[in-house]
Design an enzyme around this catalytic site. Structure first.
Site, PDB file in Angstrom:
ATOM      1  N   LYS A 182       0.846  -1.331  -0.065  1.00  0.00           N
ATOM      2  CA  LYS A 182       0.178  -0.006   0.045  1.00  0.00           C
ATOM      3  C   LYS A 182       0.937   1.119  -0.236  1.00  0.00           C
ATOM      4  CE  LYS A 182      -4.129  -2.079   1.939  1.00  0.00           C
ATOM      5  NZ  LYS A 182      -5.002  -1.823   3.081  1.00  0.00           N
ATOM      6  N   ASP A 183       2.148   1.158  -0.059  1.00  0.00           N
ATOM      7  CA  ASP A 183       3.214   2.259  -0.223  1.00  0.00           C
ATOM      8  C   ASP A 183       4.263   1.849  -1.006  1.00  0.00           C
ATOM      9  OD1 ASP A 183       1.871   4.534   1.067  1.00  0.00           O
ATOM     10  OD2 ASP A 183       2.267   3.820   3.027  1.00  0.00           O
ATOM     11  N   LEU A 184       3.937   1.109  -2.100  1.00  0.00           N
ATOM     12  CA  LEU A 184       5.044   0.457  -2.792  1.00  0.00           C
ATOM     13  C   LEU A 184       5.628   1.543  -3.635  1.00  0.00           C
ATOM     14  CD1 LEU A 184       6.173  -2.469  -2.814  1.00  0.00           C
ATOM     15  CD2 LEU A 184       4.866  -2.828  -5.080  1.00  0.00           C
ATOM     16  N   HIS A 188      11.004   3.101  -1.281  1.00  0.00           N
ATOM     17  CA  HIS A 188      11.044   1.879  -0.176  1.00  0.00           C
ATOM     18  C   HIS A 188      11.590   0.627  -0.348  1.00  0.00           C
ATOM     19  CE1 HIS A 188       7.087   4.176   1.506  1.00  0.00           C
ATOM     20  NE2 HIS A 188       8.096   4.482   1.771  1.00  0.00           N
TER      21      HIS A 188
END
Length: 282
Positions: A182-184, A188
């Site tokens: 969900k924050d790819l 990251h």
């Protein structure tokens, strides 16, 4: 639960903590007691009752560098749930610990957890912390332009041919289990520069910031599009990333994740990325 037991929880509170034995000797002996009050300005980010900062601890001729995430004020629903069921692990620190171990079990490299804990009560209070070991690397979005400039075209292309399939494998490992980051974003993914310096063929990637990781059995495709749309959006303007890298990622992802109707998924992912781009421009 008896009224007396609930009253004791409300008035006295409780706490729990876990420290990895591999790091215990390097941490202060009162680490758990002092963790919510110690201060660092090193890479400090603080807002809305939470903070993240880098801490370096020295003890017993050992040194450990950690990123410490702390949550000082949490919503009332989480406070009430923690008071009623202290074993439920309702805080963000405890939740992210579970997320990290879930991803690790799926074969995705994630940061090592050094310590984690919760403060529950009294009177509906809830705080948490999570300390993870600092990674020996940097974010791909920051490092790729420099590698492009420092390596020759052939060496840089060969490096990307090792990085991209590993990124695809990591994303597919999560998605096969219906687990989504969900924050790819590209930032990251961390690349271990120390290992790369020793051996240019040794590509070690670590996925960070798993605080939003969730499993979705229903409407899983929606979250697949979100993850991969975020990743596609995040490569815009990053020096050294080319269309062939995107095609290579999709080729390996399709093989690893085996989604049905891959062409349809590809269109939806591009649409999702375009929406992120439009929103960012506005």
């Amino acid at each position: 639960m008896s009224i007396k037991a609930l009253w004791n929880r409300l008035t006295r509170g409780s706490r729990w903590s876990w420290i990895d034995d591999r790091y215990r000797d390097a941490l202060p002996p009162d680490f758990d007691a002092a963790v919510m009050t110690i201060e660092s300005r090193d890479r400090l980010h603080a807002k809305q009752g939470r903070s993240t900062a880098r801490f370096v601890f020295h003890r017993n001729e050992r040194r450990v560098s950690v990123y410490l995430k702390r949550h000082f004020r949490l919503p009332w629903p989480a406070r009430v749930a923690a008071t009623v069921n202290p074993a439920g692990r309702h805080s963000p620190g405890a939740a992210e610990w579970a997320h990290l171990e879930r991803a690790r079990a799926l074969g995705v490299a994630v940061p090592e957890v050094v310590a984690v804990g919760e403060r529950i009560g009294p009177w509906g209070g809830l705080q948490s912390y999570l300390a993870v070991a600092e990674l020996p690397g940097r974010e791909l979005n920051e490092i790729l332009p420099g590698l492009r400039d420092s390596l020759g075209p052939e060496a840089f292309a060969a490096l990307k041919r090792r990085i991209v399939p590993e990124m695809a494998r990591m994303a597919a490992a999560l998605h096969r289990a219906r687990v989504f980051h969900k924050d790819l974003y590209l930032c990251h993914f961390f690349l271990d520069l120390e290992r790369l310096a020793r051996d240019p063929r040794d590509v070690a990637l670590t996925l960070i910031d798993l605080h939003r990781l969730s499993e979705h059995r229903l409407f899983a495709d929606r979250w697949r599009w979100k993850d991969l749309g975020q990743l596609l959006f995040s490569i815009e303007g990053v020096g050294g990333v080319e269309p062939r890298d995107v095609l290579r990622f999709w080729k390996h992802y399709k093989r690893e994740a085996a989604p049905r109707r891959p062409d349809w998924h590809a269109r939806m992912i591009r649409l999702k990325a375009a929406r992120y781009s439009d929103h960012n421009r506005r």
